[in-house]
Design a protein around this motif. Structure first.
Motif, short mmCIF file in Angstrom:
data_model
loop_
_atom_site.label_atom_id
_atom_site.label_comp_id
_atom_site.label_asym_id
_atom_site.label_seq_id
_atom_site.Cartn_x
_atom_site.Cartn_y
_atom_site.Cartn_z
N LEU A 218 0.84 -1.21 0.00
CA LEU A 218 0.00 0.00 0.00
C LEU A 218 0.87 1.25 0.00
O LEU A 218 0.55 2.27 -0.61
CB LEU A 218 -0.88 -0.04 1.25
N TYR A 219 1.97 1.14 0.71
CA TYR A 219 2.85 2.30 0.87
C TYR A 219 3.33 2.82 -0.47
O TYR A 219 3.42 4.03 -0.70
CB TYR A 219 4.02 1.91 1.76
N HIS A 220 3.64 1.88 -1.41
CA HIS A 220 4.17 2.32 -2.69
C HIS A 220 3.07 2.82 -3.61
O HIS A 220 3.33 3.61 -4.52
CB HIS A 220 4.94 1.18 -3.35
N GLU A 221 1.86 2.39 -3.36
CA GLU A 221 0.76 2.88 -4.18
C GLU A 221 0.46 4.35 -3.91
O GLU A 221 0.19 5.12 -4.81
CB GLU A 221 -0.49 2.05 -3.90
N MET A 222 0.45 4.73 -2.63
CA MET A 222 0.09 6.11 -2.26
C MET A 222 1.23 6.72 -1.47
O MET A 222 1.16 6.88 -0.26
CB MET A 222 -1.19 6.10 -1.42
N PRO A 223 2.31 7.04 -2.14
CA PRO A 223 3.52 7.43 -1.39
C PRO A 223 3.37 8.72 -0.60
O PRO A 223 4.05 8.93 0.38
CB PRO A 223 4.56 7.57 -2.50
N GLU A 224 2.48 9.62 -0.99
CA GLU A 224 2.47 10.92 -0.32
C GLU A 224 1.45 11.02 0.80
O GLU A 224 1.39 12.02 1.50
CB GLU A 224 2.21 12.03 -1.34
N ASN A 225 0.59 10.06 0.95
CA ASN A 225 -0.48 10.21 1.92
C ASN A 225 -0.36 9.31 3.13
O ASN A 225 -1.28 9.21 3.92
CB ASN A 225 -1.83 9.94 1.24
N ILE A 226 0.72 8.65 3.28
CA ILE A 226 0.78 7.68 4.38
C ILE A 226 1.99 7.98 5.26
O ILE A 226 3.10 8.22 4.78
CB ILE A 226 0.85 6.25 3.82
N PHE A 227 1.72 8.02 6.55
CA PHE A 227 2.80 8.12 7.53
C PHE A 227 2.94 6.76 8.17
O PHE A 227 1.95 6.05 8.33
CB PHE A 227 2.45 9.10 8.65
N VAL A 228 4.13 6.48 8.58
CA VAL A 228 4.29 5.26 9.37
C VAL A 228 4.64 5.70 10.78
O VAL A 228 5.58 6.45 10.98
CB VAL A 228 5.39 4.37 8.81
N THR A 229 3.85 5.26 11.73
CA THR A 229 4.11 5.65 13.11
C THR A 229 3.58 4.57 14.01
O THR A 229 2.84 3.69 13.58
CB THR A 229 3.45 6.99 13.42
N SER A 230 3.94 4.64 15.27
CA SER A 230 3.36 3.68 16.21
C SER A 230 2.05 4.26 16.73
O SER A 230 1.84 5.47 16.75
CB SER A 230 4.32 3.43 17.36
N VAL A 231 1.16 3.36 17.14
CA VAL A 231 -0.13 3.82 17.63
C VAL A 231 0.04 4.70 18.86
O VAL A 231 -0.63 5.72 19.03
CB VAL A 231 -1.01 2.60 17.95
N ASP A 232 0.98 4.33 19.69
CA ASP A 232 1.23 5.11 20.90
C ASP A 232 1.55 6.55 20.56
O ASP A 232 1.04 7.49 21.15
CB ASP A 232 2.40 4.51 21.68
N GLN A 233 2.43 6.68 19.56
CA GLN A 233 2.85 8.03 19.22
C GLN A 233 1.71 8.84 18.61
O GLN A 233 1.54 10.01 18.91
CB GLN A 233 4.02 7.96 18.26
N LEU A 234 0.95 8.17 17.80
CA LEU A 234 -0.17 8.86 17.16
C LEU A 234 -1.17 9.32 18.22
O LEU A 234 -1.64 10.46 18.21
CB LEU A 234 -0.84 7.92 16.16
N LEU A 235 -1.44 8.42 19.16
CA LEU A 235 -2.38 8.78 20.22
C LEU A 235 -1.84 9.94 21.04
O LEU A 235 -2.56 10.89 21.34
CB LEU A 235 -2.62 7.57 21.13
N GLY A 236 -0.58 9.84 21.39
CA GLY A 236 0.03 10.89 22.20
C GLY A 236 -0.01 12.21 21.47
O GLY A 236 -0.36 13.25 22.05
N TRP A 237 0.29 12.16 20.18
CA TRP A 237 0.33 13.39 19.39
C TRP A 237 -1.05 14.04 19.34
O TRP A 237 -1.21 15.24 19.52
CB TRP A 237 0.82 13.04 17.99
N SER A 238 -2.06 13.21 19.13
CA SER A 238 -3.38 13.83 19.03
C SER A 238 -3.91 14.23 20.40
O SER A 238 -4.62 15.22 20.52
CB SER A 238 -4.36 12.89 18.33
N ARG A 239 -3.55 13.49 21.41
CA ARG A 239 -4.04 13.88 22.75
C ARG A 239 -3.40 15.16 23.23
O ARG A 239 -4.04 16.01 23.85
CB ARG A 239 -3.76 12.76 23.75
#
Ligand code: SF4
Lengths: 388, 184, 158
Positions: free
Chosen positions: C3-24
């Motif tokens: 999937l990553y190579h199909e949509m190279p500009e719209n995907i971040f790779v991150t851990s769920v913890d970090q994503l949660l922390g960032w949004s919280r």
């Protein structure tokens, strides 16, 4: 709505309370977004009408009067800031004047001028909170942000004058803590030019707003007689049509030489002494403060800012009651000295907010719950002045 | 505002004439700016009535009521006693000249008549004194604690007030960790 | 192809913890609650110059919608039980900033008979902010420190 129709509307409401007779107890505060500080009411309501109200204060009682007894006179000055943090220099001044009167201390001329600059600036800032928080409590957030923006400018000025943004601890016995240069005076003058425009704009924004007027006019009417009975003072008393200003009737500092008017409530939108009058009196008073500040700027001269005061100040035995006009009315210090020690025997502080609070129980009776907020906000009460 | 001297004499005469000497009063011009009328505490209602309602006086505005606990002897001879001192300040609503009424109460069981029917604000001033000093106001409409919580014990503005170590499970002092380290 | 190579500009790779922390950490809603002098500076922090909302912190009128309570001012014994109640009404996870000397340790009112000597005697505190009163900039700094703490938290594994 004219006042006559309003009257008509009021009548059946009262009758309903008599018929249904079921009371609900509603607790409001001490944490309530629209109480000014931590103050609590217990409202007994019937439908929308308040049948009985019990105000409960003391949630910010910080034992300032007891602390005073344990320290030298000069150490108490920072605590007077905290009596009314919205108009801190006013409280400094009242205390300093009382001690100076008791101890016979001299104050140099420039120091008095600087004190007056601080006091009047502070008065404007305090009234800005008053007229800013009033629409906030009625549901309009924007005016408050406007007021905060102007306060930021004034806090910058105060920072140059006193060194801090708030709780300034500016006044010393026999003088002030620091001098300013001419640049500050120029800045202040420039700011005043801007402030006049702001004040006019602000009043046009809020004071002519239909909803705002309807929410305030004929709400919480306090007649002159009642206001005197409840020991109202300051803008609240003047809004009831009694033009009593301690700067006029009992002048201190150089207020004798100042030309300013004492605005009184005229009931321009409804009845004399209603909540709208309390708003408009504060707006007019800010304009008067601006006039006073300009006169000070034209009269201030170079000179010393501190007279000689003994390091260990021991006042002669006796007592004094000294009052000044703070932003919320009469600020009185009753000070007792035992003549031996360097700390006061007793300090009692009489504040305007405490006196205004005494009216609540009676005025709230028969009001709508929403009007309770309007009336309370229009009194411009701050909690520490009530509780000390 | 400075009290006119003419008023002062009038007042002394008035108190004398109205009560035919039954009320002892004494005018002391202390170093406060306002004249102080010293009276016996049992006459408080009579004197306040006169001061507030007499047509020549009309001191209808109650500025404040202040109370003091006198525990230690003070240098001022006239105040050399134990007990409580009450200080009422009234103002004329016309020219705002002020007048103070002063009276003393005994150390044990201090009691004085309430004046809360003369002014709408008197009740709160009295409640504050009741709360912080423990002076009892006889026949008051509503005498409850005002500043402190209802379950509070003691009257903190008394000179002999001692703070407990805990209030409702909250310690009243903060242990200083720095000090603890130093001791070790 | 991934999937990553199909949509190279719209995907971040991150851990769920970090994503949660960032949004919280960027949606810390604070309770509109002021006790004493410090609450004036708290108001100014919400005002136009300091503008706390650019950090994603909006004021809330009720504790049930708030993640953060800023204890701005002197806490008295009479108020202590009410504050505890407010704190308990807030939904987990909740954070506390103690603003000003008074709520840190009693501050000026150290000798007072009616003041709680430090709010940490009745509830936990995440960030202590000294000052009497602290400037709005200082409160923003405290908020940023709290955000850093939230970012590091492993919220899901708690
Ligand atoms: S820390 Fe200072 S400014 Fe803040 S509430 Fe306490 S006394 Fe007021």
């Amino acid at each position: 709505m004219t006042s006559a129709t309003r009257e008509k509307e009021l009548k059946p409401r009262v009758e309903i309370t008599q018929i249904s007779g079921t009371e609900i107890e509603v607790n409001m505060g001490p944490h309530h977004p629209s109480t000014h500080g931590v103050i609590r009411f217990i409202l007994f309501i019937d439908g929308e009408i308040v049948v009985r109200a019990v105000p409960d204060v003391g949630y910010l009682h910080r034992s300032i009067e007891k602390i005073a007894e344990s320290m030298p006179y000069s150490f108490f000055m920072p605590y007077t800031d905290r009596v009314d943090y919205v108009a801190a220099i006013n409280c400094n001044l009242g205390y300093a004047l009382a001690i100076e009167a008791m101890g016979g201390l001299e104050v140099p001329e420039r120091a008095t001028w600087l004190r007056m600059i601080g006091v009047e600036l502070n008065r404007i800032m305090s009234h800005l909170v008053g007229v800013g928080a009033l629409p906030l409590d009625l549901g309009a957030f924007t005016p408050f942000v406007h007021a905060l923006r102007e306060r930021e400018h004034m806090m910058d000025l105060l920072e140059i004058l006193t060194g801090t943004r708030m709780n300034n601890n500016y006044i010393r016995f026999g003088g002030v803590c620091q001098d300013v240069d001419d640049e500050f005076l120029k800045k202040l003058e420039k700011y005043l030019d801007h402030f006049v425009l702001f004040l006019e704009e602000y009043d046009r924004l809020i004071g002519t707003n239909k909803i705002f007027i309807e929410r305030l006019k004929n709400v919480g009417i306090v007649s002159g007689e009642k206001a005197l009975s409840y020991s109202f003072s300051g803008p609240n008393l003047r809004a009831s049509g009694i033009g009593l200003d301690l700067r006029k009737v009992d002048p201190y500092c150089f207020y004798n030489d100042m030309k300013f008017d004492v605005p009184v409530g005229k009931g321009i939108k409804g009845t004399v002494g209603d909540s709208f009058d309390r708003y408009i009196v504060r707006i007019e008073e800010m304009a008067e403060c601006e006039k006073i500040l300009r006169q000070i700027l034209s009269k201030i001269k170079e000179g010393p800012i501190q007279s000689k005061v003994p390091k260990k100040l021991v006042l002669p035995a006796g007592e004094a009651y000294h009052h000044t006009e703070s932003a919320r009315g009469e600020l009185g210090y009753h000070i007792i000295s035992d003549g031996k020690s360097a700390s006061p025997y007793r300090i009692k502080i009489r504040t305007g907010s405490f006196a205004s609070m005494t009216s609540l129980a009676e005025i709230f009776k028969g009001m709508m719950v929403a009007d309770v907020i309007a009336y309370f906000a229009s009194l411009d009460i701050v909690a520490p002045e009530v509780d000390r | 505002m400075n009290f006119p001297a003419a008023h002062l004499e009038k007042l002394a005469k008035l108190v004398d004439s109205v009560y035919n000497g039954a009320v002892s009063s004494e005018i002391v011009q202390a170093d406060t700016k306002i004249p102080v009328l010293k009276i016996n505490s049992r006459d408080i209602r009579k004197v306040v009535e006169l001061v507030v309602h007499h047509k020549d006086l009309g001191f209808t505005y109650l500025n404040t009521i202040s109370g003091t606990h006198l525990a230690e002897t003070r240098e001022d001879e006239s105040l050399d006693l134990k007990g409580f001192e009450m200080f009422y300040v009234f103002s004329n609503s016309q020219d705002f000249s002020s007048l103070a009424i002063k009276t003393t109460l005994p150390e044990n069981n201090p009691e004085i008549d309430t004046i809360d029917d003369f002014s709408g604000s008197a009740n709160w001033f009295e409640r504050e004194i009741f709360d912080l000093l423990g002076v009892n106001f006889k026949n008051s409409q509503d005498l409850r604690r005002i500043m402190l919580p209802p379950d509070w014990e003691g009257h903190p503005l008394r000179k002999d007030f001692k703070e407990g170590s805990h209030y409702n499970g909250i310690p009243t002092t903060r242990s200083s960790e720095l000090e603890a380290i130093r001791i070790e | 192809m991934s999937l990553y190579h199909e949509m190279p500009e719209n995907i971040f790779v991150t851990s769920v913890d970090q994503l949660l922390g960032w949004s919280r950490k960027h949606s810390l809603w604070w309770l509109l609650f002021g006790l004493a002098c410090c609450s004036i500076e708290l108001m100014h922090t919400g005002g136009p110059r300091a503008d706390i909302e650019r950090f994603g912190s909006a004021p809330r009128g009720t504790p049930r919608q708030a993640d953060l309570i800023i204890i701005a001012g002197t806490l008295t014994y009479k108020m202590a039980s009410r504050l505890k109640l407010l704190y308990e009404q807030m939904a987990e996870p909740k954070y506390v900033i103690s603003m000003g000397s008074c709520s840190n340790c009693g501050g000026l009112f150290d000798k007072a008979y009616s003041v709680v000597k430090g709010v940490d005697q009745i509830m936990p505190v995440d960030v202590y902010l000294p000052g009497c009163p602290p400037r709005p900039e200082a409160l923003l700094e405290a908020l940023v420190i709290l955000q850093k703490k939230i970012q590091k938290e492993k919220y899901l594994r708690k």
